[in-house]
Scaffold this motif. Structure first.
Motif: not given
Length: 119
Positions: A77, A21-22, A15, A18-19, A28
């Motif tokens: 990711i 990157n996004r 996570k 992910w965060e 999320s």
């Protein structure tokens, strides 16, 4: 670098990647609380650290009146410093191998060029 199926203990790290990157946002939070399942994600490790992840989601498609089980690769990711062609090749090859028993595998890439070489 080696690949393996993610474990529950990896979710926080995945996570966080992910965060990075996004962004950290309501999507999320929803994705990791309701959709993400560690046993359906393939990760790339550098020693004991997850550096890249290909989360997959089981998906039922309806084609010509028939329900077909498929899988959706939900956004690969990586830590920025680990986002290399070599690492992507290893992760995608093993992710597609993991999904080989699914009749249909698909992804909606952020950047199509990244996945073009895989057909």
């Amino acid at each position: 670098m080696n690949t393996r199926i993610a474990q529950k203990a990896d979710i926080k790290t995945i996570k966080n990647i992910w965060e990075k990157n996004r962004g950290a946002n309501a999507f999320s939070d929803w994705f990791f609380n309701k959709v993400f399942y560690s046993a359906d994600a393939v990760v790339l490790n550098d020693e004991d650290n997850v550096v890249m992840c290909a989360p997959t989601i089981s998906y039922k498609m309806n084609m010509w009146g028939h329900e077909i089980q498929s899988s959706y690769i939900a956004g690969v990711i990586a830590n920025p410093e680990d986002k290399t062609t070599k690492n992507m090749d290893v992760l995608m090859a093993d992710t597609l191998s993991y999904l080989k028993d699914k009749p249909i595998v698909f992804t909606v890439p952020d950047n199509f060029k990244t996945f073009e070489r895989y057909g």
